[in-house]
Scaffold this active site. Structure first.
Site, PDB file in Angstrom:
ATOM      1  N   GLU A 250      50.611  -3.416  53.998  1.00  0.00           N
ATOM      2  CA  GLU A 250      49.628  -3.179  55.075  1.00  0.00           C
ATOM      3  C   GLU A 250      48.450  -2.341  54.589  1.00  0.00           C
ATOM      4  O   GLU A 250      47.316  -2.506  55.048  1.00  0.00           O
ATOM      5  CB  GLU A 250      50.312  -2.447  56.238  1.00  0.00           C
ATOM      6  CG  GLU A 250      49.340  -2.003  57.316  1.00  0.00           C
ATOM      7  CD  GLU A 250      49.980  -1.172  58.406  1.00  0.00           C
ATOM      8  OE1 GLU A 250      50.679  -0.177  58.099  1.00  0.00           O
ATOM      9  OE2 GLU A 250      49.775  -1.530  59.573  1.00  0.00           O
TER      10      GLU A 250
ATOM     11  N   ARG B   2      47.347   3.637  43.870  1.00  0.00           N
ATOM     12  CA  ARG B   2      47.684   2.440  44.655  1.00  0.00           C
ATOM     13  C   ARG B   2      46.584   1.372  44.583  1.00  0.00           C
ATOM     14  O   ARG B   2      46.770   0.249  45.044  1.00  0.00           O
ATOM     15  CB  ARG B   2      47.981   2.819  46.099  1.00  0.00           C
ATOM     16  CG  ARG B   2      49.231   3.691  46.285  1.00  0.00           C
ATOM     17  CD  ARG B   2      49.747   3.650  47.702  1.00  0.00           C
ATOM     18  NE  ARG B   2      50.055   2.279  48.071  1.00  0.00           N
ATOM     19  CZ  ARG B   2      50.381   1.904  49.325  1.00  0.00           C
ATOM     20  NH1 ARG B   2      50.420   2.791  50.315  1.00  0.00           N
ATOM     21  NH2 ARG B   2      50.663   0.640  49.596  1.00  0.00           N
TER      22      ARG B   2
ATOM     23  N   ARG C  52      43.890   9.785  53.458  1.00  0.00           N
ATOM     24  CA  ARG C  52      43.682   8.530  52.731  1.00  0.00           C
ATOM     25  C   ARG C  52      42.389   7.821  53.090  1.00  0.00           C
ATOM     26  O   ARG C  52      41.909   6.965  52.347  1.00  0.00           O
ATOM     27  CB  ARG C  52      44.873   7.582  53.008  1.00  0.00           C
ATOM     28  CG  ARG C  52      46.220   8.110  52.524  1.00  0.00           C
ATOM     29  CD  ARG C  52      46.313   8.116  51.028  1.00  0.00           C
ATOM     30  NE  ARG C  52      47.568   8.651  50.527  1.00  0.00           N
ATOM     31  CZ  ARG C  52      48.689   7.949  50.389  1.00  0.00           C
ATOM     32  NH1 ARG C  52      48.713   6.680  50.748  1.00  0.00           N
ATOM     33  NH2 ARG C  52      49.780   8.517  49.911  1.00  0.00           N
TER      34      ARG C  52
ATOM     35  N   HIS D 226      49.309   8.534  57.896  1.00  0.00           N
ATOM     36  CA  HIS D 226      48.382   7.516  58.419  1.00  0.00           C
ATOM     37  C   HIS D 226      48.300   7.587  59.939  1.00  0.00           C
ATOM     38  O   HIS D 226      49.236   8.071  60.595  1.00  0.00           O
ATOM     39  CB  HIS D 226      48.885   6.117  58.045  1.00  0.00           C
ATOM     40  CG  HIS D 226      48.739   5.766  56.608  1.00  0.00           C
ATOM     41  ND1 HIS D 226      49.776   5.241  55.868  1.00  0.00           N
ATOM     42  CD2 HIS D 226      47.691   5.844  55.756  1.00  0.00           C
ATOM     43  CE1 HIS D 226      49.366   5.017  54.634  1.00  0.00           C
ATOM     44  NE2 HIS D 226      48.095   5.379  54.534  1.00  0.00           N
TER      45      HIS D 226
ATOM     46  N   CYS E  53      54.117  -1.002  57.978  1.00  0.00           N
ATOM     47  CA  CYS E  53      53.459  -1.054  56.658  1.00  0.00           C
ATOM     48  C   CYS E  53      54.009  -2.132  55.749  1.00  0.00           C
ATOM     49  O   CYS E  53      53.470  -2.383  54.683  1.00  0.00           O
ATOM     50  CB  CYS E  53      53.517   0.316  55.997  1.00  0.00           C
ATOM     51  SG  CYS E  53      55.127   0.994  55.931  1.00  0.00           S
TER      52      CYS E  53
HETATM   53  N1  LIG Z   1      51.017   1.973  56.354  1.00  0.00           N
HETATM   54  C1  LIG Z   1      51.964   2.837  55.937  1.00  0.00           C
HETATM   55  O1  LIG Z   1      52.657   3.486  56.730  1.00  0.00           O
HETATM   56  N2  LIG Z   1      52.134   2.968  54.626  1.00  0.00           N
HETATM   57  C2  LIG Z   1      53.161   3.811  54.044  1.00  0.00           C
HETATM   58  C3  LIG Z   1      52.806   4.154  52.635  1.00  0.00           C
HETATM   59  C4  LIG Z   1      53.877   5.006  51.971  1.00  0.00           C
HETATM   60  C5  LIG Z   1      53.574   5.263  50.498  1.00  0.00           C
HETATM   61  N3  LIG Z   1      54.716   5.973  49.897  1.00  0.00           N
HETATM   62  C6  LIG Z   1      52.299   6.104  50.341  1.00  0.00           C
HETATM   63  O2  LIG Z   1      52.411   7.318  50.416  1.00  0.00           O
HETATM   64  O3  LIG Z   1      51.215   5.525  50.177  1.00  0.00           O
END
Ligand SMILES: NC(=O)NCCC[C@H](N)C(=O)O
Length: 258
Positions: free
Chosen positions: A67, A87, A133, A161, A245
């Site tokens: 996501e 990422r 982010r 988020h 996600c």
């Molecule tokens: N859309 C979301 O809830 N993404 C979760 C991302 C978790 C990942 N470990 C992060 O910290 O980017």
């Protein structure tokens, strides 16, 4: 008849190295995560979605959280520029997938950063979480890319988020965790106590996907006349993930299947 495409991405063998920010790291069972992901995909398919795999990115521990790499609005795919630099390599695979299903592609560009997990779309309003982010430059770019939508910035508290703290139900109300975001910004708020209770996906009709870690909110959904679709995503919750996600829904589009 398919409701559309659900983009998913298989968990990396390096999932346990995924980022954690606001929670303590705990042991992740990658094999269990794979089984949970398979069950998650089956639940999407049972609800009428054609599940399409984004090419796996095994070298990217967080690539299962697909996501965050894109925001789909109608026939548009806005590729994210993840706030966590490690990422960013995930986005290329998602770009191939959204092009393959025929979406028009735009991109968030530097100095903008944005994770798809910060974007909650309700009717013609696009709420964008601003925090660790996603920044103001990306929010400005979203306004330019979506001129026919109302883009509303939502400053975040100590939460990864926007959609870690608030998501929308089929009736246009939201389920929200009051301590994590200024719920006053949203028109119709149902506050929930369970952390995982504020992460839902509208699967079409009255079906609402929710984590097995939110039993109280699951019975609330039933009281509200919705049909909960319960999935266990415990291994992903250990990495600050949630049900939203692990997929990107592209309504009304058919294409290659799972
Ligand atoms: N859309 C979301 O809830 N993404 C979760 C991302 C978790 C990942 N470990 C992060 O910290 O980017």
């Amino acid at each position: 008849m398919s409701r559309g495409i659900a983009l998913v991405r298989r968990p990396s063998s390096r999932l346990a190295e995924g980022l954690v920010t606001h929670i303590e790291r705990s042991t992740v069972d990658v094999d269990l995560a794979r089984r949970q992901h398979d069950a998650y995909c089956a639940a999407l398919a049972d609800a009428g979605w054609s599940v399409l795999d984004v090419v796996p990115a095994d070298h990217c521990p967080d690539s299962v959280f697909v996501e965050d790499t894109v925001v789909v609005s109608g026939s548009r795919a806005i590729l994210a520029r993840p706030g966590a630099p490690q990422r960013r390599p995930e986005v290329a695979g998602t770009e191939s997938a959204v092009r393959a299903v025929g979406l028009e592609v735009d991109k968030i560009t530097s100095p903008g950063t944005l994770d798809g997990g910060d974007v909650l779309q309700i009717g013609d309003t696009v709420y964008v979480g601003q925090g660790g982010r996603t920044n103001g430059s990306a929010i400005r770019q979203m306004r330019g890319l979506l001129p026919d939508r109302r883009v509303v910035a939502v400053p975040l508290g100590r939460v990864l988020h926007l959609k870690s703290a608030v998501t929308a139900l089929p009736d246009g109300t939201v389920v929200a965790s009051p301590g994590l975001v200024d719920v006053g910004i949203f028109p119709a708020v149902r506050t929930v106590e369970e952390g995982a209770g504020c992460h839902v996906i509208c699967l079409g009709g009255d079906k609402v996907m929710i984590s097995a870690a939110a039993p109280k909110t699951t019975s609330l959904l039933e009281d509200l006349g919705f049909t909960p679709v319960v999935v266990d995503v415990s291994e992903f919750e250990k990495l600050e993930g949630c049900v939203t996600c692990l997929s990107v829904l592209v309504p009304g589009v058919t294409g290659p299947h799972h």
